[in-house]
Design an enzyme around this catalytic site. Structure first.
Site, mmCIF file in Angstrom:
data_model
loop_
_atom_site.group_PDB
_atom_site.id
_atom_site.type_symbol
_atom_site.label_atom_id
_atom_site.label_comp_id
_atom_site.label_asym_id
_atom_site.label_seq_id
_atom_site.Cartn_x
_atom_site.Cartn_y
_atom_site.Cartn_z
ATOM 1 N N ARG A 91 7.062 5.958 1.655
ATOM 2 C CA ARG A 91 8.355 6.527 1.252
ATOM 3 C C ARG A 91 8.285 7.014 -0.193
ATOM 4 O O ARG A 91 9.276 7.002 -0.911
ATOM 5 C CB ARG A 91 9.439 5.484 1.379
ATOM 6 C CG ARG A 91 9.116 4.210 0.623
ATOM 7 C CD ARG A 91 10.346 3.422 0.449
ATOM 8 N NE ARG A 91 10.043 2.135 -0.140
ATOM 9 C CZ ARG A 91 10.960 1.296 -0.540
ATOM 10 N NH1 ARG A 91 12.213 1.626 -0.403
ATOM 11 N NH2 ARG A 91 10.640 0.148 -1.060
ATOM 12 N N ASP A 250 -2.074 -4.297 -2.554
ATOM 13 C CA ASP A 250 -1.572 -2.918 -2.680
ATOM 14 C C ASP A 250 -0.559 -2.810 -3.820
ATOM 15 O O ASP A 250 -0.150 -1.706 -4.166
ATOM 16 C CB ASP A 250 -0.958 -2.422 -1.370
ATOM 17 C CG ASP A 250 0.058 -3.392 -0.800
ATOM 18 O OD1 ASP A 250 -0.324 -4.546 -0.521
ATOM 19 O OD2 ASP A 250 1.235 -3.014 -0.645
HETATM 20 P P1 AMP Z 1 6.315 -2.426 -0.727
HETATM 21 O O1 AMP Z 1 6.799 -3.704 -0.119
HETATM 22 O O2 AMP Z 1 7.410 -1.594 -1.346
HETATM 23 O O3 AMP Z 1 5.163 -2.624 -1.661
HETATM 24 O O4 AMP Z 1 5.792 -1.543 0.505
HETATM 25 C C1 AMP Z 1 4.740 -1.910 1.354
HETATM 26 C C2 AMP Z 1 4.391 -0.747 2.246
HETATM 27 O O5 AMP Z 1 5.480 -0.418 3.112
HETATM 28 C C3 AMP Z 1 4.056 0.534 1.501
HETATM 29 O O6 AMP Z 1 3.051 1.197 2.211
HETATM 30 C C4 AMP Z 1 5.364 1.300 1.542
HETATM 31 O O7 AMP Z 1 5.175 2.689 1.394
HETATM 32 C C5 AMP Z 1 5.870 0.938 2.925
HETATM 33 N N1 AMP Z 1 7.349 1.033 3.007
HETATM 34 C C6 AMP Z 1 8.268 0.216 2.431
HETATM 35 N N2 AMP Z 1 9.516 0.614 2.750
HETATM 36 C C7 AMP Z 1 9.410 1.711 3.523
HETATM 37 C C8 AMP Z 1 10.344 2.596 4.163
HETATM 38 N N3 AMP Z 1 11.666 2.421 4.067
HETATM 39 N N4 AMP Z 1 9.835 3.620 4.900
HETATM 40 C C9 AMP Z 1 8.520 3.813 5.005
HETATM 41 N N5 AMP Z 1 7.591 3.022 4.446
HETATM 42 C C10 AMP Z 1 8.011 1.983 3.709
HETATM 43 MG MG MG Z 2 4.032 -1.599 -2.797
#
Ligand code: AMP
Ligand code: MG
Length: 480
Positions: A91, A250
């Site tokens: 996103r 990540d």
């Molecule tokens: P995060 O927890 O923000 O570090 O995200 C972990 C993974 O989930 C990353 O690859 C983000 O891009 C993906 N991600 C988190 N929220 C969304 C969303 N609403 N739509 C698509 N991908 C998401």
């Molecule tokens: Mg992240």
């Protein structure tokens, strides 16, 4: 000053092999409006904030592209709570790299800009509350002196995003030294192109450690540099009482900046087992585990670089192991220095200093004392609350003796303590109050909080009002 119209972004990341990214445009939104804009950061970027703000709204909303711009979603992998997964910007988009007045490149990145090929089941969107939260906390971290990504703007999209309930959508514009993560290297290692890790490492060295480019053992030196940055960063988190909350690989940068402010929060009543995140059921990322998780994460990074370290696998493993071992000693060195300074000890270390620190932490734990406020009390000389029993009086007397051994005037010591012990941090309940108001369109509380967080070592009367500790433990949600 560069007005928006002539704002030229570079696209160096797009020179990597195509499997490292996907070219994607942001999905337009119906009614964008500014929620927050960081004038000071704009100036630091060499932009004229007034003209920039006037023209940048469609760009930061994803409704317009700069001429010649090549936005992309970055591919990466990562260990999420210990489990390996192929991920990528689901996103988010890298708009390009901006050149600072100093000549250094920074990434300009949108978060919440719509679906990408890496979105999996997600909607690609973000919600206003968590984006304001990231803005406030990342800017507070910067002011506290912690390496971090910065927040340039939050734009409301005028669209609803469906989580447990429909919520107002928003897009954050984030500025980072780069968005390369340990997970980016894990992705490269996982890829069938045997040369992928080398290409990424050369790219990362050119960006973050250019002085190593010509060194014959540059990959081993790069590994050590990344590990040193993580050790220094996590020591700073610990000294400050910051709990990141999702130290998945990540979310660990090669640059050493703090990134991805999801369920992070600051300690209040000191308890080393503190976990704020509702999804961290087993406390993997508890405050007291951050140091060792940091080591685990850099070990995953070292594994990725193994083929570059030496032709002989055993020698490569020895190099990697030595570099990972250096994490622990480096962390300890940074942490001890910071904690000694927090206690007003600026002279040569005494082996007994570590015990003095441990005894204070134990005291805080037993008395459920607020982490930040305890150091403020030591700094300002308001020690009464710290001496409630004979045992406490003994610690206090030992500490005073140790401080006075430095043959420095107390005023000098206090002034230096004030430079390291913040009198204000983004306390969870105040941040939440600001977010609740922001969600209903009232930005006053957010602006007031941001203004006070900008000078966390000022010790003003107004900042004192933000020292209140709530009685209820705080929970944070990934619900982003
Ligand atoms: P995060 O927890 O923000 O570090 O995200 C972990 C993974 O989930 C990353 O690859 C983000 O891009 C993906 N991600 C988190 N929220 C969304 C969303 N609403 N739509 C698509 N991908 C998401
Ligand atoms: Mg992240």
């Amino acid at each position: 000053m560069i007005p928006y119209a002539s704002w030229r972004l570079r696209h160096q990341y797009a020179t990597l092999p195509p499997y490292f990214y996907a070219a994607v445009c942001a999905a337009p939104v119906c009614a964008p409006r500014w929620v927050l804009f960081n004038d000071e950061l704009a100036v630091d970027l060499g932009l004229d904030p007034t003209s920039f703000r006037e023209e940048a709204l469609p760009l930061f909303a994803g409704n317009a592209c700069l001429v010649g711009s090549r936005p992309l979603a970055q591919a990466y992998a990562g260990h999420q709570f210990g489990h390996f997964a192929i991920l990528g910007d689901g996103r988010a988009l890298l708009l390009g790299e901006h050149t600072l007045p100093s000549g250094v490149l920074v990434d300009v990145h949108l978060k919440g800009s719509g679906r990408t090929p890496y979105s999996r089941g997600g909607d690609g969107r973000a919600v206003i509350g968590p984006m304001v939260r990231e803005y406030v906390i990342s800017e507070a971290m910067h002011a506290l002196g912690i390496p971090t990504t910065r927040s340039l703007a939050v734009v409301a999209t005028g669209e609803l995003v469906y989580r447990e309930a429909p919520l107002p959508g928003a897009i954050l514009t984030r500025i980072a030294s780069s968005h390369m993560r340990v997970g980016t290297f894990q992705f490269a290692r996982h890829h069938e192109d045997a040369d992928a890790v080398r290409r990424l490492a050369d790219f990362a060295i050119a960006r973050h450690d250019p002085h190593l480019s010509e060194e014959p053992d540059r990959y081993a030196l790069f590994l050590r540099a990344v590990i040193q940055r993580q050790a220094a960063l996590i020591a700073q988190w610990q000294a400050l009482g910051f709990v990141h909350g999702v130290m998945n690989t990540d979310n660990i940068t090669i640059s050493g900046q703090t990134i991805d402010y999801g369920p992070c929060a600051f300690l209040d009543r000191y308890d080393p087992d503190t976990v704020f995140s509702s999804i961290d059921a087993y406390g993997r990322y508890a405050f007291c585990n951050q140091r060792d998780i940091g080591r685990w994460n850099v070990a995953r990074f070292a594994e990725c670089l193994l083929p570059l370290l030496h032709d002989h696998p055993q020698t490569a493993r020895t190099y990697a192991q030595d570099a990972v071992d250096a994490y622990s000693s480096s962390f300890q060195e940074h942490w001890l220095r910071l904690m000694r300074h927090k206690l007003g000890l600026f002279d040569e270390a005494d082996p007994a200093d570590a015990l003095l620190i441990d005894r204070l932490l134990e005291w805080m734990h037993t008395h459920r004392a607020d982490y930040t406020n305890t150091f403020v009390a030591l700094t300002t000389g308001h020690h009464d609350a710290l001496c409630t029993s004979k045992h406490d009086v003994a610690w206090h007397a030992d500490w005073q003796r140790r401080v006075h051994r430095q043959a420095r005037p107390m005023q000098w010591i206090q002034a230096r303590m004030q430079e390291i012990n913040p009198c204000i941090i983004p306390r969870n309940h105040f941040v939440q109050e600001a977010i609740d108001a922001a969600e209903s369109g009232d930005m006053d509380k957010t602006h007031r909080l941001l203004a006070l967080l900008k000078n966390p070592y000022a010790y003003t009367k107004e900042q004192e009002a933000y020292a209140d500790v709530p009685d209820r433990p705080y929970r944070t949600f990934c619900g982003t």
